[in-house]
Design an enzyme around this catalytic site. Structure first.
Site, PDB file in Angstrom:
ATOM      1  N   LYS A  64       0.994  -0.928   0.295  1.00  0.00           N
ATOM      2  CA  LYS A  64      -0.424   0.023  -0.232  1.00  0.00           C
ATOM      3  C   LYS A  64       0.350   0.912   0.449  1.00  0.00           C
ATOM      4  CE  LYS A  64      -4.155  -2.142   2.334  1.00  0.00           C
ATOM      5  NZ  LYS A  64      -3.498  -3.128   2.403  1.00  0.00           N
ATOM      6  N   PHE A  65       1.801   1.266  -0.880  1.00  0.00           N
ATOM      7  CA  PHE A  65       2.603   2.129  -0.913  1.00  0.00           C
ATOM      8  C   PHE A  65       1.084   3.875  -1.060  1.00  0.00           C
ATOM      9  CE2 PHE A  65       4.790  -1.000  -3.583  1.00  0.00           C
ATOM     10  CZ  PHE A  65       6.390  -0.577  -2.434  1.00  0.00           C
TER      11      PHE A  65
END
Ligand code: S5P
Length: 436
Positions: free
Chosen positions: A266-267
């Site tokens: 989940k950059f």
């Protein structure tokens, strides 16, 4: 393109050309112009060809018959669609859908100008054949030849049209109804293609979320359930005994059992930081993960960063458009802006993490849906669980993430089979079109 109606001679010329080109020989009973700009030309053609005109209202009347299609017709009659310009083909498709809902055959569209940006293909994917009087390449060729525009301008326009293609689309129902193997053919992202094919071959759309903190336990679990999954989703930074050997074992298992690896990182940072987090540090995610999850929150830079990191490699991104957790701050506007962003980087996008089938209708992308257990429930920290039936049949999930439902079951291998079989049965029911 509406300009032609300002010049009566031009209008007449176009109607004569269209008549000779496509209407003279047509056996259809009716013509229908796509509202509003094609209505004048459709009227002229209807008179010339002595075919009855049908009119589609953009909004149904709030009084009287409330009909969307006006005219005299019988179920089973065929109707030719007339449009001036197509880009994505979506306006033509709206008219086609309304005619089909009335039981009319609407399988042919006659267009004055095809901008060659994917509209023809989109319509053909929806079983609408397209004939266009001119294409944009024809028009540019004529303008260059008659020196109305420079050769360079001609090249620039063609490059622009090649680069700016409309997203591939089929009607919403068809995204949901199309089998994975068909969608594998449509997609331009290499990881989506692989995943669609794995799901079709292994007959499983189950993604396991291995949220365990011991590498031995993770590998042991995958060894037990590898045959029943298409995707392993990791949170690499929760593993307490991480070492490079773990990655070697995991990637060997991926080959042995034929699944892909999704690092659920989940950059959510600026492009420069993303590139560092993706390629450097302890985990070197780009070296082993087939795909990663990523938020759209920071803006396009995040996708640009992946684009340049992945240059020449086969990788993919799942963009988060919605979340499963209660009270999350994602709004419908944010979700739609995320879909728009994905469209700009379609080749890079494997799919969207989302909860609703209305979120997107591009059949190239995979809808990855977490928050699933056999019974609807919640955990104590806001996670909301829906059932396999609900997420596949009602909510449009293509690939379903299950974590604790399997990982902490008494017998994870047996539970994985229950999930796999239930999810696959729902998918088969969905593509058969027999959803009540
Ligand atoms: O909206 C989301 C997105 C994700 S990727 N909701 C989620 O739960 N996830 C992830 O899916 C979450 O990080 C976790 O790894 C998994 C769900 O696990 P479960 O144990 O609740 O099934």
């Amino acid at each position: 393109m509406v300009f032609e109606i300002f010049y009566s001679q031009l209008q007449e010329l176009i109607s004569v050309l269209l008549y000779d080109f496509a209407i003279k020989e047509s056996k259809c009973q009716h013509v229908c112009g796509v509202p509003y700009t094609a209505l004048p030309i459709a009227t002229l053609l209807s008179v010339k060809a002595k075919k009855s005109m049908l009119m589609r209202r953009k909004e149904a009347k709030s009084y009287g018959t409330k009909k969307v299609i006006e005219g005299h017709y019988c179920v089973g009659d065929s109707c030719l669609i007339i449009e001036d310009v197509i880009t994505s083909g979506s306006s033509v498709m709206e008219t086609v859908n309304d005619l089909r809902k009335e039981g009319l055959k609407a399988d042919e569209a006659i267009i004055i100008l095809d901008r060659e940006q994917g509209g023809k293909q989109n319509l053909e994917n929806n079983n609408v054949s397209v004939k266009s009087l001119f294409t944009m390449s024809d028009l540019i060729g004529i303008l260059v030849e008659s020196k109305k525009v420079t050769e360079q301008m001609g090249i620039d326009v063609k490059n622009y049209l090649n680069n700016v293609q409309a997203p591939k689309s089929v009607s919403l129902n068809e995204r949901i109804l199309l089998p994975y193997e068909k969608r594998a053919e449509l997609t331009s992202n290499p990881i989506a293609k692989k995943l669609f094919n794995i799901m079709a071959v292994k007959k499983t759309n189950l993604c396991i979320s291995v949220d365990l903190t011991s590498s031995i336990k993770i590998l042991d679990l995958i060894e037990q359930i590898g045959d029943h999954i298409c995707l392993v989703k990791t949170h690499i930074d929760i593993i307490e005994d991480f070492c490079d050997n773990f990655i070697t074992s995991l990637t060997n298992m991926a080959k042995k059992f034929n699944f892909l690896i999704l690092e659920d990182r989940k950059f959510a940072d600026i492009g420069n930081t993303i590139a560092l987090q993706y390629e450097k540090g302890l985990y070197k995610i780009n070296e082993w993960a087939d795909c990663v999850t990523c938020h759209s929150l920071p803006g396009e830079g995040i996708l640009k960063a992946f684009s340049s990191s992945n240059e020449g490699t086969n990788k993919g991104i799942f963009l988060l458009a919605e979340m499963s957790s209660e009270g999350n701050l994602i709004t419908p506007e944010y979700t739609q802006a995320t879909v728009k962003m994905a469209e700009k980087y379609s080749k890079l996008i494997t799919g969207l993490v989302c909860q609703k089938k209305e979120t997107f209708n591009n059949p190239e992308w995979i809808q990855l849906t977490p928050g699933v257990q056999l019974e609807s429930s919640k955990d104590s920290l806001g996670q909301v669980y829906n059932t396999p039936e609900k997420v596949i049949l009602e909510n449009g999930a293509d690939c379903v993430v299950v974590g604790r439902g399997i990982v902490f079951a008494k017998n994870p291998a047996a539970e994985a089979i229950v999930y796999k079989d239930t999810l696959w049965r729902c998918y088969m029911k969905r593509i058969s079109g027999k959803i009540e």
